[in-house]
Design a protein around this motif. Structure first.
Motif, PDB file in Angstrom:
ATOM      1  N   TRP A  77       6.518  61.943  13.659  1.00  0.00           N
ATOM      2  CA  TRP A  77       5.761  60.787  14.102  1.00  0.00           C
ATOM      3  C   TRP A  77       4.517  61.237  14.852  1.00  0.00           C
ATOM      4  O   TRP A  77       4.459  62.332  15.385  1.00  0.00           O
ATOM      5  N   ASP A 131      -3.887  46.868   7.601  1.00  0.00           N
ATOM      6  CA  ASP A 131      -3.259  47.399   6.401  1.00  0.00           C
ATOM      7  C   ASP A 131      -3.703  48.844   6.241  1.00  0.00           C
ATOM      8  O   ASP A 131      -4.604  49.307   6.946  1.00  0.00           O
ATOM      9  N   PRO A 166       2.504  43.301  19.872  1.00  0.00           N
ATOM     10  CA  PRO A 166       2.855  43.820  18.538  1.00  0.00           C
ATOM     11  C   PRO A 166       2.046  43.130  17.443  1.00  0.00           C
ATOM     12  O   PRO A 166       1.801  41.928  17.487  1.00  0.00           O
ATOM     13  N   GLU A 195       6.585  54.611   7.628  1.00  0.00           N
ATOM     14  CA  GLU A 195       6.128  53.297   8.068  1.00  0.00           C
ATOM     15  C   GLU A 195       5.062  53.430   9.141  1.00  0.00           C
ATOM     16  O   GLU A 195       4.975  54.445   9.839  1.00  0.00           O
ATOM     17  N   VAL A 196       4.269  52.401   9.234  1.00  0.00           N
ATOM     18  CA  VAL A 196       3.242  52.301  10.260  1.00  0.00           C
ATOM     19  C   VAL A 196       3.517  51.023  11.044  1.00  0.00           C
ATOM     20  O   VAL A 196       3.754  49.972  10.459  1.00  0.00           O
ATOM     21  N   SER A 197       3.511  51.137  12.345  1.00  0.00           N
ATOM     22  CA  SER A 197       3.632  49.956  13.197  1.00  0.00           C
ATOM     23  C   SER A 197       2.632  50.116  14.330  1.00  0.00           C
ATOM     24  O   SER A 197       2.153  51.212  14.601  1.00  0.00           O
ATOM     25  N   GLY A 198       2.309  49.004  14.955  1.00  0.00           N
ATOM     26  CA  GLY A 198       1.316  49.131  16.012  1.00  0.00           C
ATOM     27  C   GLY A 198       1.188  47.891  16.855  1.00  0.00           C
ATOM     28  O   GLY A 198       1.886  46.895  16.650  1.00  0.00           O
ATOM     29  N   CYS A 199       0.259  47.973  17.796  1.00  0.00           N
ATOM     30  CA  CYS A 199       0.046  46.866  18.707  1.00  0.00           C
ATOM     31  C   CYS A 199      -1.405  46.843  19.160  1.00  0.00           C
ATOM     32  O   CYS A 199      -2.120  47.832  19.081  1.00  0.00           O
ATOM     33  N   LYS A 236      -4.552  41.723  12.435  1.00  0.00           N
ATOM     34  CA  LYS A 236      -3.691  42.328  11.417  1.00  0.00           C
ATOM     35  C   LYS A 236      -4.237  43.698  11.047  1.00  0.00           C
ATOM     36  O   LYS A 236      -5.352  44.058  11.424  1.00  0.00           O
ATOM     37  N   MET A 253      -1.362  52.742  17.187  1.00  0.00           N
ATOM     38  CA  MET A 253      -0.622  52.754  15.929  1.00  0.00           C
ATOM     39  C   MET A 253       0.343  53.932  15.890  1.00  0.00           C
ATOM     40  O   MET A 253      -0.004  55.057  16.278  1.00  0.00           O
ATOM     41  N   ASN A 254       1.565  53.665  15.399  1.00  0.00           N
ATOM     42  CA  ASN A 254       2.619  54.678  15.291  1.00  0.00           C
ATOM     43  C   ASN A 254       2.859  54.986  13.826  1.00  0.00           C
ATOM     44  O   ASN A 254       3.164  54.094  13.042  1.00  0.00           O
TER      45      ASN A 254
END
Length: 161
Positions: free
Chosen positions: A39, A129, A104, A86-90, A127, A157-158
């Motif tokens: 990660w 992408d 989030p 995967e990518v996730s973020g806030c 948002k 972003m993670n």
């Protein structure tokens, strides 16, 4: 009397189990390599003047975006796509006391103001992408009121693969 003897016997057993640890045993065989999780965390800051308007100001289907691609995009995006990661973020904000607050993504916030002749209500949605070599951030307005660009935003972003 039996209860007292039982308690004494139990106490002796518990005390007799305590002592120094013995020597370490021999090293076991090497196991097969396991799969771990890699990660990386990135902060992306987009200045207010950097947001790019898509379509015309205040027109239907207008929104703002900013694209990090090529050398500006993290190399880890390729690993995420190739390894089904995967990518996730806030969205990172600040409270009045200076503490960071994390919203989030996707994040939607509602606003309102009194314009004297009536209320003006709208919402903002943030948002993102990504592809193997780019990541884009978007700001949408519920009423397509896009004459004024969004404020400076930081996204944390993670990336996991």
């Amino acid at each position: 009397m039996k209860k007292v003897l039982s308690v004494i016997a139990l106490a002796l057993l518990m005390v007799s189990c305590i002592g120094p640890m013995g020597p370490m045993g021999p090293q076991g065989p090497q196991g097969e390599p396991g799969e771990g999780v890699n990660w990386k965390v990135y902060d992306f800051t987009i200045q207010s003047h950097q947001w790019q308007l898509v379509n015309g100001a205040d027109q239907l289907n207008s929104y703002y975006m900013y694209l990090f691609e090529g050398n500006d995009a993290p190399e880890e995006l390729r690993y995420v796509v190739e390894n089904m990661g995967e990518v996730s973020g806030c969205l990172v904000g600040r409270l009045n006391n200076g503490d960071e607050i994390f919203y989030p993504l996707p994040y939607e916030n509602y606003y309102g103001s009194d314009e004297g002749n009536g209320e003006m209500l709208w919402c903002e949605m943030y948002k993102y992408d990504y592809t193997r070599n780019s990541i884009a951030f978007y700001v949408y307005y519920s009423d397509f009121y896009t004459a004024t660009p969004p404020a400076t935003c930081t996204f944390r972003m993670n990336f996991k693969w």
